[in-house]
Design a protein around this motif. Structure first.
Motif, PDB file in Angstrom:
ATOM      1  N   LEU B  36      46.823  76.137  34.518  1.00  8.75           N
ATOM      2  CA  LEU B  36      46.771  74.761  34.868  1.00  8.75           C
ATOM      3  C   LEU B  36      45.439  74.145  34.160  1.00  8.75           C
ATOM      4  N   LEU B  37      44.362  75.115  34.393  1.00  5.73           N
ATOM      5  CA  LEU B  37      43.334  74.448  33.826  1.00  5.73           C
ATOM      6  C   LEU B  37      42.920  74.836  32.305  1.00  5.73           C
ATOM      7  N   GLY B  38      43.698  75.889  31.914  1.00  6.62           N
ATOM      8  CA  GLY B  38      43.249  76.027  30.286  1.00  6.62           C
ATOM      9  C   GLY B  38      42.178  76.664  29.987  1.00  6.62           C
ATOM     10  N   LEU B  39      41.601  77.493  31.124  1.00  8.23           N
ATOM     11  CA  LEU B  39      40.358  78.194  30.938  1.00  8.23           C
ATOM     12  C   LEU B  39      40.601  79.682  30.794  1.00  8.23           C
ATOM     13  N   LEU B  83      36.619  69.096  52.639  1.00  9.09           N
ATOM     14  CA  LEU B  83      38.043  68.955  52.108  1.00  9.09           C
ATOM     15  C   LEU B  83      38.818  67.594  52.374  1.00  9.09           C
ATOM     16  N   ALA B  84      38.732  67.029  53.455  1.00  9.03           N
ATOM     17  CA  ALA B  84      39.245  66.082  54.134  1.00  9.03           C
ATOM     18  C   ALA B  84      38.867  64.923  53.309  1.00  9.03           C
ATOM     19  N   TRP B  85      37.455  64.742  52.927  1.00  8.32           N
ATOM     20  CA  TRP B  85      36.765  63.759  52.133  1.00  8.32           C
ATOM     21  C   TRP B  85      37.369  63.856  50.970  1.00  8.32           C
ATOM     22  N   VAL B  86      37.222  64.748  50.203  1.00  7.21           N
ATOM     23  CA  VAL B  86      37.653  64.929  48.666  1.00  7.21           C
ATOM     24  C   VAL B  86      39.082  64.558  48.646  1.00  7.21           C
ATOM     25  N   GLN B  87      39.825  65.025  49.553  1.00  7.70           N
ATOM     26  CA  GLN B  87      41.255  64.689  49.404  1.00  7.70           C
ATOM     27  C   GLN B  87      41.547  63.043  49.473  1.00  7.70           C
ATOM     28  N   LYS B  88      40.735  62.377  50.598  1.00  8.49           N
ATOM     29  CA  LYS B  88      40.890  61.235  50.769  1.00  8.49           C
ATOM     30  C   LYS B  88      40.517  60.325  49.543  1.00  8.49           C
ATOM     31  N   ALA B  89      39.288  60.882  49.078  1.00  5.32           N
ATOM     32  CA  ALA B  89      38.480  60.175  47.873  1.00  5.32           C
ATOM     33  C   ALA B  89      39.274  60.120  46.642  1.00  5.32           C
ATOM     34  N   LEU B  90      40.302  61.298  46.557  1.00  8.33           N
ATOM     35  CA  LEU B  90      40.693  61.346  45.089  1.00  8.33           C
ATOM     36  C   LEU B  90      42.317  61.232  45.368  1.00  8.33           C
ATOM     37  N   ALA B  91      42.812  60.807  46.431  1.00  8.24           N
ATOM     38  CA  ALA B  91      44.089  60.569  46.949  1.00  8.24           C
ATOM     39  C   ALA B  91      44.994  59.740  45.463  1.00  8.24           C
ATOM     40  N   ASN B  92      44.206  58.874  45.082  1.00  9.92           N
ATOM     41  CA  ASN B  92      45.028  58.270  44.004  1.00  9.92           C
ATOM     42  C   ASN B  92      44.579  58.509  42.614  1.00  9.92           C
ATOM     43  N   ASP B  93      43.945  59.544  42.164  1.00  9.84           N
ATOM     44  CA  ASP B  93      43.411  59.628  40.859  1.00  9.84           C
ATOM     45  C   ASP B  93      44.523  60.044  39.928  1.00  9.84           C
ATOM     46  N   LYS B  94      44.291  59.414  38.708  1.00 10.23           N
ATOM     47  CA  LYS B  94      45.299  59.451  37.942  1.00 10.23           C
ATOM     48  C   LYS B  94      45.150  60.922  37.178  1.00 10.23           C
ATOM     49  N   GLN B  95      44.108  61.366  36.614  1.00  6.45           N
ATOM     50  CA  GLN B  95      44.092  62.589  35.926  1.00  6.45           C
ATOM     51  C   GLN B  95      44.688  63.709  37.194  1.00  6.45           C
ATOM     52  N   LEU B  96      44.467  63.700  38.420  1.00  9.47           N
ATOM     53  CA  LEU B  96      44.918  64.737  39.184  1.00  9.47           C
ATOM     54  C   LEU B  96      46.462  64.558  39.425  1.00  9.47           C
ATOM     55  N   LYS B  97      47.102  63.509  39.071  1.00 10.16           N
ATOM     56  CA  LYS B  97      48.517  63.264  39.370  1.00 10.16           C
ATOM     57  C   LYS B  97      49.078  63.802  38.113  1.00 10.16           C
ATOM     58  N   ASP B  98      48.407  63.834  36.908  1.00  6.52           N
ATOM     59  CA  ASP B  98      49.015  64.632  35.656  1.00  6.52           C
ATOM     60  C   ASP B  98      48.924  66.041  36.024  1.00  6.52           C
ATOM     61  N   ASP B  99      47.777  66.442  36.527  1.00  3.63           N
ATOM     62  CA  ASP B  99      47.658  67.979  37.079  1.00  3.63           C
ATOM     63  C   ASP B  99      48.889  68.282  37.689  1.00  3.63           C
ATOM     64  N   GLU B 100      49.165  67.417  38.803  1.00  7.14           N
ATOM     65  CA  GLU B 100      50.263  67.626  39.563  1.00  7.14           C
ATOM     66  C   GLU B 100      51.666  67.710  38.880  1.00  7.14           C
ATOM     67  N   ARG B 102      52.091  68.696  35.907  1.00  7.28           N
ATOM     68  CA  ARG B 102      51.911  70.005  35.037  1.00  7.28           C
ATOM     69  C   ARG B 102      52.268  71.163  36.021  1.00  7.28           C
ATOM     70  N   LEU B 103      51.772  70.979  37.136  1.00  4.68           N
ATOM     71  CA  LEU B 103      51.859  72.043  38.099  1.00  4.68           C
ATOM     72  C   LEU B 103      53.484  72.229  38.370  1.00  4.68           C
ATOM     73  N   GLU B 104      53.983  71.314  38.498  1.00  5.50           N
ATOM     74  CA  GLU B 104      55.400  71.318  38.854  1.00  5.50           C
ATOM     75  C   GLU B 104      56.244  72.010  37.872  1.00  5.50           C
ATOM     76  N   ALA B 105      55.865  71.891  36.482  1.00  2.72           N
ATOM     77  CA  ALA B 105      56.480  72.734  35.440  1.00  2.72           C
ATOM     78  C   ALA B 105      55.785  74.201  35.778  1.00  2.72           C
ATOM     79  N   ILE B 106      54.509  74.465  35.598  1.00  4.54           N
ATOM     80  CA  ILE B 106      54.251  75.601  35.788  1.00  4.54           C
ATOM     81  C   ILE B 106      54.790  76.690  36.835  1.00  4.54           C
ATOM     82  N   LEU B 107      55.081  75.755  38.085  1.00  2.00           N
ATOM     83  CA  LEU B 107      56.068  76.659  38.981  1.00  2.00           C
ATOM     84  C   LEU B 107      57.289  76.959  39.149  1.00  2.00           C
ATOM     85  N   LYS B 108      57.804  76.254  37.992  1.00  2.00           N
ATOM     86  CA  LYS B 108      59.223  76.636  37.455  1.00  2.00           C
ATOM     87  C   LYS B 108      59.269  77.900  36.909  1.00  2.00           C
TER      88      LYS B 108
END
Lengths: 118, 118
Positions: B36-39, B83-100, B102-108
DNA sequence: TCTATGATTCGTTATGTGGCGAAATATGAG
DNA sequence: CTCATATTTCGCCACATAACGAATCATAGA
């Protein structure tokens, strides 16, 4: 994400957290913060600038003095929630209680006299 | 204060925040996070160790694979709230949606096949 | 205007941190 | 046991950052 990381990185220094907590109940001028932390004025100024950039602090000028305070609510939701979280998480911190006690003493000294030391 | 700073510093890196958010809904093994991270795997391992040290993550072993997940609630109040704060603050983050996405594909992809790349 | 002073900016230094690859560790398969 | 492989640890390098003092900027007062 950028705004969030800016806030987190601003919080990721113990002295900056101490500054935020010392401003919980009052505004302070730079020399008062400097006295509290025991750092060079230039260092404190940098810390304040980083917190300001993250929209966690605001300031007002009064003559030669610049007073910093926690950011007014409603301008940045992320900043508001960050401040609320920090305050809640550290509400009972022992080190910060020491700061609070020392701050009481600092506030009793005339600000003009305090600053003259630097 | 020490625990708090440990958590904040663990959060003060974009890749570590991405890891936390990718684990919001599921556990992942190291090679999936690496993909996912490419590191480099060694880099990812270090990030996971830092998050684990801050008590933000836990893991379980299953054969050669190690699966990481968000920390179970109730063990560290400070970690829970972070954890609750991070998740709330970034709930609608665009970059993280991209991660999500790509993760779907990785999980397949079969995990065994995925890891063989390294 | 000139001086004093509160604050910031700049230049430098020391330390911290993220990144990688190589080596080590741990576990499962043959 | 031996080999393959998933992960971690170690050593190193590049870059970021916190600290200071000196210099600069801004403002009040003589």
């Amino acid at each position: 994400m950028f705004d969030f990381m800016t806030i987190i990185k601003a919080l990721a220094d113990e002295n900056r957290v101490r500054i935020l907590m010392s401003l919980k109940e009052r505004e302070l001028c730079v020399c008062q913060v400097t006295e509290l932390l025991g750092l060079a004025p230039s260092t404190v100024s940098k810390h304040l600038a980083i917190l300001k950039q993250a929209r966690l602090l605001e300031y007002r000028k009064n003559g030669r003095w610049i007073y910093y305070r926690l950011a007014d609510k409603g301008k940045s939701e992320m900043a508001d929630e960050a401040l609320a979280w920090v305050q809640k998480a550290l509400a009972n911190d022992k080190q910060l209680k020491d700061d609070e006690d020392r701050l009481e003493a600092i506030l009793k000294v005339d600000a003009e006299q305090l600053c003259r030391k630097y």
